[in-house]
Design a protein around this motif. Structure first.
Motif, PDB file in Angstrom:
ATOM      1  N   ALA A 323      15.473  12.125 -63.427  1.00 15.70           N
ATOM      2  CA  ALA A 323      15.306  13.070 -64.306  1.00 15.70           C
ATOM      3  C   ALA A 323      13.627  12.691 -64.651  1.00 15.70           C
ATOM      4  O   ALA A 323      12.429  12.815 -64.067  1.00 15.70           O
ATOM      5  N   ALA A 324      13.326  11.437 -64.482  1.00 14.49           N
ATOM      6  CA  ALA A 324      12.100  10.192 -64.899  1.00 14.49           C
ATOM      7  C   ALA A 324      11.808  10.715 -63.907  1.00 14.49           C
ATOM      8  O   ALA A 324       9.645  11.102 -63.935  1.00 14.49           O
ATOM      9  N   TRP A 325      11.314  10.819 -62.379  1.00 13.06           N
ATOM     10  CA  TRP A 325      11.281  10.173 -61.609  1.00 13.06           C
ATOM     11  C   TRP A 325       9.900  12.053 -60.988  1.00 13.06           C
ATOM     12  O   TRP A 325       8.687  11.646 -60.710  1.00 13.06           O
ATOM     13  N   VAL A 326      10.807  12.831 -61.521  1.00 12.84           N
ATOM     14  CA  VAL A 326      10.757  14.175 -61.409  1.00 12.84           C
ATOM     15  C   VAL A 326       9.685  14.845 -62.368  1.00 12.84           C
ATOM     16  O   VAL A 326       8.607  15.086 -62.312  1.00 12.84           O
ATOM     17  N   ALA A 327      10.239  14.284 -63.434  1.00 14.87           N
ATOM     18  CA  ALA A 327       9.073  14.827 -64.787  1.00 14.87           C
ATOM     19  C   ALA A 327       7.768  13.986 -64.198  1.00 14.87           C
ATOM     20  O   ALA A 327       6.139  14.617 -65.152  1.00 14.87           O
ATOM     21  N   SER A 328       7.628  12.510 -64.097  1.00 15.73           N
ATOM     22  CA  SER A 328       6.523  11.891 -64.270  1.00 15.73           C
ATOM     23  C   SER A 328       5.942  12.376 -63.200  1.00 15.73           C
ATOM     24  O   SER A 328       4.706  12.166 -63.271  1.00 15.73           O
ATOM     25  N   SER A 329       5.698  12.948 -62.061  1.00 13.21           N
ATOM     26  CA  SER A 329       4.474  14.261 -60.950  1.00 13.21           C
ATOM     27  C   SER A 329       3.975  15.079 -61.867  1.00 13.21           C
ATOM     28  O   SER A 329       3.764  15.147 -61.421  1.00 13.21           O
ATOM     29  N   GLY A 330       3.992  15.297 -63.609  1.00 13.07           N
ATOM     30  CA  GLY A 330       3.499  16.028 -63.717  1.00 13.07           C
ATOM     31  C   GLY A 330       4.364  17.054 -64.613  1.00 13.07           C
ATOM     32  O   GLY A 330       5.575  17.269 -64.906  1.00 13.07           O
ATOM     33  N   THR A 331       3.287  18.885 -64.612  1.00 19.11           N
ATOM     34  CA  THR A 331       3.946  20.012 -65.869  1.00 19.11           C
ATOM     35  C   THR A 331       4.789  20.520 -65.015  1.00 19.11           C
ATOM     36  O   THR A 331       5.573  20.850 -65.718  1.00 19.11           O
ATOM     37  N   PHE A 332       4.769  20.066 -63.523  1.00 18.09           N
ATOM     38  CA  PHE A 332       5.967  21.456 -62.816  1.00 18.09           C
ATOM     39  C   PHE A 332       6.937  20.242 -63.419  1.00 18.09           C
ATOM     40  O   PHE A 332       8.233  20.889 -63.132  1.00 18.09           O
ATOM     41  N   GLY A 333       7.165  19.326 -62.883  1.00 15.41           N
ATOM     42  CA  GLY A 333       8.084  18.711 -62.848  1.00 15.41           C
ATOM     43  C   GLY A 333       9.056  18.009 -63.538  1.00 15.41           C
ATOM     44  O   GLY A 333       9.729  17.945 -63.861  1.00 15.41           O
ATOM     45  N   THR A 334       8.188  18.332 -65.288  1.00  9.27           N
ATOM     46  CA  THR A 334       9.082  17.771 -66.476  1.00  9.27           C
ATOM     47  C   THR A 334       8.807  20.045 -66.667  1.00  9.27           C
ATOM     48  O   THR A 334      10.305  19.272 -67.173  1.00  9.27           O
ATOM     49  N   VAL A 339      14.533  22.918 -67.290  1.00 12.91           N
ATOM     50  CA  VAL A 339      15.460  24.275 -66.456  1.00 12.91           C
ATOM     51  C   VAL A 339      16.488  23.971 -66.181  1.00 12.91           C
ATOM     52  O   VAL A 339      17.183  24.259 -66.276  1.00 12.91           O
ATOM     53  N   VAL A 340      16.927  23.052 -65.156  1.00 14.16           N
ATOM     54  CA  VAL A 340      17.881  22.494 -64.381  1.00 14.16           C
ATOM     55  C   VAL A 340      18.436  21.366 -65.491  1.00 14.16           C
ATOM     56  O   VAL A 340      20.250  21.924 -65.653  1.00 14.16           O
ATOM     57  N   ALA A 341      17.990  20.483 -66.761  1.00 16.63           N
ATOM     58  CA  ALA A 341      18.834  20.668 -67.219  1.00 16.63           C
ATOM     59  C   ALA A 341      19.407  21.302 -68.442  1.00 16.63           C
ATOM     60  O   ALA A 341      21.087  21.518 -68.817  1.00 16.63           O
ATOM     61  N   ILE A 342      19.148  22.706 -68.389  1.00 14.36           N
ATOM     62  CA  ILE A 342      19.228  23.908 -69.980  1.00 14.36           C
ATOM     63  C   ILE A 342      20.365  24.547 -68.565  1.00 14.36           C
ATOM     64  O   ILE A 342      21.396  24.578 -69.395  1.00 14.36           O
ATOM     65  N   ALA A 343      20.275  24.836 -67.780  1.00 17.37           N
ATOM     66  CA  ALA A 343      21.255  25.419 -66.830  1.00 17.37           C
ATOM     67  C   ALA A 343      22.552  24.465 -66.655  1.00 17.37           C
ATOM     68  O   ALA A 343      23.833  25.154 -67.016  1.00 17.37           O
TER      69      ALA A 343
END
Length: 377
Positions: A323-334, A339-343
């Motif tokens: 999750a941190a690797w994806v979120a660190s890529s920027g706004t879209f990653g966060t 969205v995936v977590a909520i699902a």
């Protein structure tokens, strides 16, 4: 993404974790009191919720351990903390679905460590503090609590052996109200601080607080309210596991288990040790079960719990790292991570509705048969 936006997102996510911590860990304080009939389910979770809130204001030592003792705050960003929280929340929800009393605390630590490792490398993790403040307490605390509860149970039955059965049960039921309340207070003191520490760490990494700061009042209040609300809603699945599936608990055992748990948790909070209240409470219940002659203890259930405990840190670390690797890529990653977590959370919740456990049926499932323990009391 604007720094203030991600900080707000992390604070909100931390409070969501705190909420899941509350309903996941309600059983720590109230499972035995509900199982013995000392407290009605709704009364029990109300008392626990109020005392969790009160407990949040008693100490900030554990919060300081988390905000400045586990990772190098100069190498961590709010996006990294966000990823770690997602790992912790998902693990909490999954273990709640299966009624496993795993550690919310270790889920949080695992998520944070995994996220930090993938974002900043192993050098950003203070492994000495991880060992002394997390791993050693994780091993020692449930054993210590179990031994205290075993001895207390043995003594309780010996001292009251010649007493009238009805009077003894009534006395210990009143005692359980006090001891369960102390566990709830201790839980708020220890576990609410973990969210305080995470939010404080986020504010430090964002430059809103200087390094080494304690949690501001609004952080203490919001964390206390979030865990209290989660506790009030009640994690009935885990309450059923600890109250019914471990052992058939009688009132002297419930009192002994709760007293042992409260003593260990409060002592650790004073020393700044971020131990797992779940493991402490579970160790106490097994110790209390083993302390009564001819008591039946479900060691198969113990094996399931031990497996969940072993998996918690690495599983939450893996999810937190991803999750941190994806979120660190920027706004879209966060946004993708959110969205995936909520699902996934929604899917777990819908799955839980197939076999609901509520305040009305939490005591309906009897403990399965087991071989009595050769313990004299």
């Amino acid at each position: 993404m604007d720094l203030s936006v991600i900080v707000i997102a992390v604070v909100m996510t931390a409070l969501v974790f705190d909420f899941t911590n509350g309903f996941h860990d309600t059983a720590n304080a109230m499972a035995t009191s509900i199982a013995t009939g000392a407290l009605r389910p709704k009364v029990a979770v109300t008392i626990a919720g109020v005392l969790n809130l009160v407990g949040a204001f008693l100490s900030v030592e554990v919060a300081k351990t988390i905000s400045s003792g586990l990772v190098d705050d100069t190498q961590v960003t709010p996006a990294v903390i966000f990823g770690g929280l997602i790992g912790a929340i998902l693990w909490n929800m999954l273990t709640w679905l299966f009624g496993l009393p795993s550690s919310s605390s270790h889920a949080l630590f695992g998520g944070l460590i995994g996220a930090t490792w993938v974002a900043a490398g192993a050098d950003a993790i203070k492994f000495g503090a991880v060992v002394t403040k997390i791993l050693l307490p994780a091993v020692v605390s449930p054993i210590l609590a179990g031994l205290i509860a075993l001895a207390a149970t043995y003594l309780a039955y010996r001292i009251t052996a010649r007493g009238e059965d009805g009077t003894v049960k009534k006395g210990f039921k009143y005692g359980q109200i006090v001891s369960a309340s102390m566990v709830a207070l201790a839980h708020g003191t220890n576990d609410a601080q973990k969210t305080m520490g995470i939010i404080t760490l986020t504010l430090i990494t964002a430059g809103a607080l200087p390094t080494g700061s304690g949690p501001p009042f609004w952080v203490v209040l919001s964390a206390g309210l979030a865990i209290a609300l989660g506790t009030y809603l009640g994690g009935w699945r885990i309450i059923q596991t600890l109250g019914k599936r471990v052992s058939e608990i009688q009132t002297p055992q419930g009192f002994a288990a709760e007293t042992a748990s409260a003593a260990v948790i409060l002592a650790s909070s004073h020393g700044g040790f971020a131990l797992s209240t779940t493991q402490v409470a579970t160790g106490s219940i097994f110790g209390a079960g083993a302390g009564r002659r001819l008591a039946s203890v479900q060691w198969g259930v113990a094996g399931q719990m031990a497996l969940a405990w072993l998996l918690t840190l690495p599983a939450a670390a893996i999810v937190g790292a991803l999750a941190a690797w994806v979120a660190s890529s920027g706004t879209f990653g966060t946004i993708v991570v959110a969205v995936v977590a909520i699902a996934l959370i929604a899917g777990i919740y819908l799955a839980s509705k197939r076999t609901p456990v509520t305040a009305d049926n939490v005591n309906d499932v009897p403990a399965p048969p087991a071989t009595p323990l050769p313990v004299n009391a």
